[in-house]
Motif scaffolding. Structure first.
Motif, PDB file in Angstrom:
ATOM      1  N   UNK A 115      38.082 -13.269 -31.979  1.00 53.91           N
ATOM      2  CA  UNK A 115      39.159 -13.611 -30.942  1.00 53.91           C
ATOM      3  C   UNK A 115      38.839 -14.363 -29.685  1.00 53.91           C
ATOM      4  N   UNK A 116      37.682 -13.758 -29.209  1.00 57.61           N
ATOM      5  CA  UNK A 116      37.327 -14.347 -27.997  1.00 57.61           C
ATOM      6  C   UNK A 116      36.892 -15.976 -28.139  1.00 57.61           C
ATOM      7  N   UNK A 117      36.268 -16.130 -29.280  1.00 57.80           N
ATOM      8  CA  UNK A 117      35.933 -17.715 -29.857  1.00 57.80           C
ATOM      9  C   UNK A 117      37.407 -18.388 -29.745  1.00 57.80           C
ATOM     10  N   UNK A 118      38.311 -17.977 -30.377  1.00 63.24           N
ATOM     11  CA  UNK A 118      39.459 -18.652 -30.449  1.00 63.24           C
ATOM     12  C   UNK A 118      39.976 -19.023 -29.196  1.00 63.24           C
ATOM     13  N   UNK A 119      40.229 -17.873 -28.295  1.00 60.44           N
ATOM     14  CA  UNK A 119      40.693 -18.165 -27.006  1.00 60.44           C
ATOM     15  C   UNK A 119      39.855 -19.065 -26.106  1.00 60.44           C
ATOM     16  N   UNK A 120      38.570 -19.168 -26.290  1.00 57.92           N
ATOM     17  CA  UNK A 120      37.820 -20.110 -25.612  1.00 57.92           C
ATOM     18  C   UNK A 120      38.038 -21.343 -25.986  1.00 57.92           C
ATOM     19  N   UNK A 121      38.532 -21.740 -27.106  1.00 52.36           N
ATOM     20  CA  UNK A 121      38.748 -22.675 -27.698  1.00 52.36           C
ATOM     21  C   UNK A 121      39.962 -23.198 -27.529  1.00 52.36           C
TER      22      UNK A 121
END
Length: 419
Positions: free
Chosen positions: A118-124
């Protein structure tokens, strides 16, 4: 080029979070249902589907078969070494604490990995329009997901109302301590499950009975809907029942299936000792206790790629369910294949069938025995029952219509964002 960019911006962004991966050869009924519906969304060119899902070791070989239109972020439990030991240690609470807020199906290790994705998606810069939480175990994680995507609409796909299954385990528990622990687990799960549902914009159950149960427990009627669970339409072109084979069909690594098969073998089969019948138990990963019962009258097949042959020749299917909740897809599959079904309250719940018209209702061993003897003797004309059952399934369990209605309901959520 400009036109393409505009179209891309207009595509609906749908994020799925699931406790298993979608693929055509899914090992259990819930996985097949999930695979059917996520593909119905993925194959709509106006959608962009992203998936975070757990992968089990025996599912890894199917990763490449997942629909290429789905962008995958997969998680898994560490298999060896220090990482496995650390994972086990930090997950003890999530496995054994009856009050653990996310239930005891998935470990803390898996939830931590999901949160990293989820954190990766948000950062992307990814911002979903809709988040679909597949199974109760993912629904219970809604508060954490909302921290990353607070403006999305949320959908719960409740394959079954899990607290009902916990209630049955509590009611059947023996001994003061076991009963007390299961009561605590039931109370905790019911509180957290209903609390999470009330944070969703839409909850879809997989049968009408579960929808009514949620409404009875305070969930708003307007935010509930029902979808038809996926069921295999076996190629049973011509039924030639042999008046010998009683079948049970289901994933045998699930306790509700193995305990039910054992119950029938111990409580009903001995009553038919004078009849030339066999009890054939079809399903993957049967437990040792079930394997040890195998003999010339109890056949344990293990995994079967295509059970059509068993369906063609079976005298009947007996499903004395003792545990579990939600609709039983194996019952729908048997009814749609023209196999006479003998089952109880738990087995038939959520299925709109009438006793004596589309199936045979049995609770006690002597009731199963009586119906089977009448089938053998010809006193019961099963052709009428099976004809009624097949017609009922065709009319009330139409997958295409269900899929269309589900997509329209989700698309309406997207249109209503910000309103």
């Amino acid at each position: 080029m400009e036109k393409i960019e505009v179209c891309e911006k207009m595509r609906r962004k749908i994020l799925y979070i699931s406790m298993c991966m979608p693929f055509d050869k899914a090992f259990h009924a819930g996985g097949k249902t999930f695979n059917y519906y996520i593909n119905s969304f993925a194959n709509d060119e106006n959608n962009e589907i992203t998936l975070i899902a757990k992968v089990l070791p025996d599912e890894e070989k199917f990763i490449e078969t997942v629909n290429s239109k789905i962008k995958k972020y997969l998680v898994a439990t560490p298999k060896q070494g220090l990482h496995k030991c650390i994972s086990y240690a930090k997950s003890l609470n999530s496995k054994y604490n009856p009050c653990y807020k996310y239930g005891n199906v998935l470990t803390k290790e898996i939830y931590d990995q999901i949160e990293k994705k989820l954190h990766i998606l948000q950062d992307e810069g990814y911002r979903p329009d809709v988040v679909i939480l597949e199974w109760t175990s993912m629904l219970l994680f809604i508060e954490q997901v909302k921290k990353y995507f607070p403006n999305a609409k949320y959908v719960a796909s409740e394959h079954d109302v899990s607290f009902l299954g916990y209630l049955r385990k509590y009611e059947k528990a023996e001994g003061f301590l076991d009963k007390k622990i299961k009561k605590i687990a039931y109370d905790s799960l019911k509180y957290h499950e209903l609390n999470a549902i009330n944070k969703c914009d839409l909850v879809v159950t997989h049968n009408l009975k579960d929808k009514k149960l949620l409404i009875k427990n305070g969930v708003e009627t307007e935010k509930t809907d029902v979808i038809v669970p996926y069921y295999d339409k076996f190629s049973v072109t011509k039924r030639e029942p042999n008046k010998r084979d009683i079948i049970y069909y289901g994933a045998m690594n699930r306790i509700e299936n193995s305990t039910s098969a054992i119950w029938f073998a111990e409580n009903v089969l001995p009553r038919l000792a004078d009849c030339k019948v066999r009890f054939i138990i079809i399903g993957n990963k049967p437990p040792k206790e079930l394997m040890n019962m195998a003999n010339d009258k109890i056949i344990v097949t293990g995994f079967v790629e295509d059970p059509s042959l068993y369906f063609e020749h079976a005298m009947c299917l007996a499903a004395p369910l003792l545990l579990g909740a939600g609709i039983k897809v194996k019952i729908i599959e048997a009814l749609s294949s023209g196999v006479p079904v003998l089952t109880n309250d738990i087995g038939i719940e959520g299925i709109d069938a009438e006793d004596g018209k589309e199936y045979f209702h049995c609770e006690k061993p002597e009731e199963y025995e009586m119906v089977i003897r009448k089938i053998i003797s010809g006193e019961i004309d099963t052709s009428v029952i099976t004809s009624n059952a097949k017609r009922m399934i065709e009319e009330k369990y139409n997958l295409e219509n269900s899929s269309k209605n589900y997509r329209e309901r989700v698309y309406q959520l997207v249109e209503n964002r910000g309103k």
